[in-house]
Design a protein around this motif. Structure first.
Motif, PDB file in Angstrom:
ATOM      1  N   GLY A 190       8.256   0.950   1.322  1.00  0.00           N
ATOM      2  CA  GLY A 190       8.410   2.283   0.734  1.00  0.00           C
ATOM      3  C   GLY A 190       9.807   2.517   0.191  1.00  0.00           C
ATOM      4  N   THR A 191      10.822   2.072   0.932  1.00  0.00           N
ATOM      5  CA  THR A 191      12.208   2.251   0.494  1.00  0.00           C
ATOM      6  C   THR A 191      12.525   1.373  -0.708  1.00  0.00           C
ATOM      7  N   THR A 192      12.119   0.097  -0.629  1.00  0.00           N
ATOM      8  CA  THR A 192      12.359  -0.836  -1.741  1.00  0.00           C
ATOM      9  C   THR A 192      11.656  -0.356  -3.004  1.00  0.00           C
ATOM     10  N   GLY A 193      10.439   0.151  -2.829  1.00  0.00           N
ATOM     11  CA  GLY A 193       9.704   0.685  -3.973  1.00  0.00           C
ATOM     12  C   GLY A 193      10.451   1.818  -4.645  1.00  0.00           C
ATOM     13  N   GLY A 194      11.161   2.630  -3.855  1.00  0.00           N
ATOM     14  CA  GLY A 194      11.946   3.734  -4.415  1.00  0.00           C
ATOM     15  C   GLY A 194      13.061   3.241  -5.312  1.00  0.00           C
ATOM     16  N   ILE A 195      13.689   2.153  -4.918  1.00  0.00           N
ATOM     17  CA  ILE A 195      14.759   1.567  -5.753  1.00  0.00           C
ATOM     18  C   ILE A 195      14.179   1.095  -7.080  1.00  0.00           C
ATOM     19  N   PHE A 196      13.037   0.427  -7.016  1.00  0.00           N
ATOM     20  CA  PHE A 196      12.397  -0.078  -8.244  1.00  0.00           C
ATOM     21  C   PHE A 196      11.893   1.079  -9.104  1.00  0.00           C
ATOM     22  N   PHE A 219       0.813  -1.212   0.000  1.00  0.00           N
ATOM     23  CA  PHE A 219       0.000   0.000   0.000  1.00  0.00           C
ATOM     24  C   PHE A 219       0.852   1.270   0.000  1.00  0.00           C
ATOM     25  N   VAL A 220       1.833   1.329   0.896  1.00  0.00           N
ATOM     26  CA  VAL A 220       2.686   2.520   0.984  1.00  0.00           C
ATOM     27  C   VAL A 220       3.532   2.685  -0.267  1.00  0.00           C
ATOM     28  N   THR A 221       3.987   1.571  -0.833  1.00  0.00           N
ATOM     29  CA  THR A 221       4.759   1.641  -2.075  1.00  0.00           C
ATOM     30  C   THR A 221       3.924   2.287  -3.182  1.00  0.00           C
ATOM     31  N   TRP A 261       7.327   2.941 -13.247  1.00  0.00           N
ATOM     32  CA  TRP A 261       6.095   2.477 -12.616  1.00  0.00           C
ATOM     33  C   TRP A 261       5.929   0.962 -12.694  1.00  0.00           C
ATOM     34  N   ILE A 262       6.380   0.356 -13.783  1.00  0.00           N
ATOM     35  CA  ILE A 262       6.270  -1.105 -13.900  1.00  0.00           C
ATOM     36  C   ILE A 262       7.110  -1.801 -12.839  1.00  0.00           C
ATOM     37  N   GLY A 263       8.210  -1.164 -12.434  1.00  0.00           N
ATOM     38  CA  GLY A 263       9.034  -1.698 -11.356  1.00  0.00           C
ATOM     39  C   GLY A 263       8.312  -1.640 -10.022  1.00  0.00           C
ATOM     40  N   VAL A 264       7.605  -0.517  -9.783  1.00  0.00           N
ATOM     41  CA  VAL A 264       6.831  -0.361  -8.544  1.00  0.00           C
ATOM     42  C   VAL A 264       5.751  -1.437  -8.452  1.00  0.00           C
TER      43      VAL A 264
END
Length: 401
Positions: free
Chosen positions: A356-362, A232-234, A368-371
């Protein structure tokens, strides 16, 4: 027992209104920096990753302190700690509005994260102790709906007021509202009737925490909290960055108002919580995760309307799933329910920080496809955990799935 708070009574309405207000205040303050991350980045001349620490560090300190505060409430009581927490959160928000630099802002946000812990886990334990079991799903759903309204209000107030005035005025506005809500909470919440204080001894508390972790069903539910909140946060941390960029190029105010999508969470948490009471938690929880997966996939479509629809479906599924999983913890735990709730929320907020942090790397590497890829990985694991929980609890008549 006859003195449980039953649906339809005045005490039920007052308890739900008070805890709804408490959840509103908590989540309005917790997520108030999320919509102004780009603003903080410009004002303090920091990177987007550094700006995101204003949320990640807060949720991390909240997660850690949740374990301690939840345990303290077993000895000190529920209502007094929750009231203190709400008043302190409001005062800290007012102080953050005057932070002279970003370092001071982060320090105050870390302290605020610690203080936040005084409400969420204890509120869940209060509901588990005081509400009639037949009404618990609906009550938990109403409480979770306060989370969505609070998250919505905090983001919209910050996004809009920051555009018209500045981010400091936005925080002052949230702080004043939160102070008024804290006063209302104190007068509305019925006193505990089923709480029995225990002697404050850390060794038994630590022992009982380990006992909760040894229960595979509870451990799976804790993992569920991690995965649902991480997803959700990602989603919400990085959708703003995408919508501010071409081809959408939306304004900060419009992006802030997109958080109106949170309103579907207000409905779904109460509605799906009620469905779980009648049709079983397993089926409805699995349906919530399925909606999150479908919504995440829809958000990959480039057409703005379809993308927003996908996020709405994703949000609907999240709040429903979280309401069921968090309520299930209270039913599964046989002792020290506040500790069990604390552990669930510990994993829940660690999921927020890590996700949230991992999502930032992606986001930085794959867009967006990485997220969406990392979100789908989280949710597929959540499906597996749901099956494990169902298999374990279906053998126990006290925790029917």
């Amino acid at each position: 027992m006859d003195d449980y708070i039953k649906k339809g009574t005045m005490d039920f309405r007052k308890a739900n209104l008070a805890l709804f207000a408490g959840a509103f205040s908590t989540f309005a303050n917790l997520y108030m920096t999320q919509p102004v991350l780009p603003t903080l980045s410009k004002v303090f001349h920091i990177s987007p990753t550094t700006a995101s620490l204003s949320l990640s560090l807060t949720t991390a300190s909240l997660a850690i302190s949740m374990l301690i505060i939840g345990s303290l409430s077993e000895a000190w009581g529920r209502k007094s700690i929750m009231t203190f927490s709400m008043i302190a959160v409001a005062i800290l928000t007012l102080l953050i509005a005057f932070a002279p630099n970003y370092h001071m802002l982060l320090i105050l946000r870390i302290i605020q994260g610690i203080v936040f812990a005084g409400l969420p886990a204890i509120a869940m334990a209060y509901l588990g102790e005081e509400i009639d079991p037949a009404s618990l799903g609906a009550a938990m759903g109403l409480y979770i709906s306060g989370n969505s309204i609070g998250g919505l209000a905090g983001r919209i107030i910050m996004g809009t007021v920051s555009d018209f005035f500045n981010w400091r005025i936005g925080m002052m506005t949230i702080g004043i509202i939160s102070l008024l809500v804290a006063i209302a909470f104190y007068f509305l919440l019925p006193s505990s009737k089923h709480f029995t204080p225990e002697k404050l001894a850390f060794k038994p508390l630590f022992k009982s925490l380990l006992m909760h972790l040894k229960d595979p069903a509870l451990l799976s539910l804790f993992g569920m909290g991690f995965l649902l909140m991480g997803s959700f946060v990602t989603m919400y941390n990085y959708i703003g960055f995408q919508l501010l960029e071409p081809p959408y190029s939306l304004s900060q105010t419009i992006v802030g108002w997109i958080f109106l999508i949170y309103l579907v969470g207000t409905f779904s948490s109460a509605w799906m919580g009620g469905l779980a009471d009648h049709h079983g938690r397993y089926k409805i929880l699995l349906s919530g995760i399925g909606l999150m997966i479908g919504g995440a996939l829809l958000s990959l479509v480039g057409i703005l309307f379809i993308k927003i629809l996908g996020i709405a479906i994703f949000t609907f599924g999240f709040f429903g799933g979280h309401a069921i999983a968090s309520g299930w913890v209270g039913r599964r735990a046989t002792h020290d329910k506040a500790q069990a709730s604390s552990l669930y929320l510990f994993f829940y907020y660690v999921g927020s920080s890590i996700g949230g942090t991992t999502g930032g790397i992606f986001w930085s590497n794959f867009g967006w496809i990485g997220v969406i890829s990392i979100i789908l990985i989280f949710l597929l694991i959540a499906v597996i955990l749901t099956s494990i929980i169902h298999k374990i609890t279906s053998k126990n008549v006290l925790t029917q799935a």
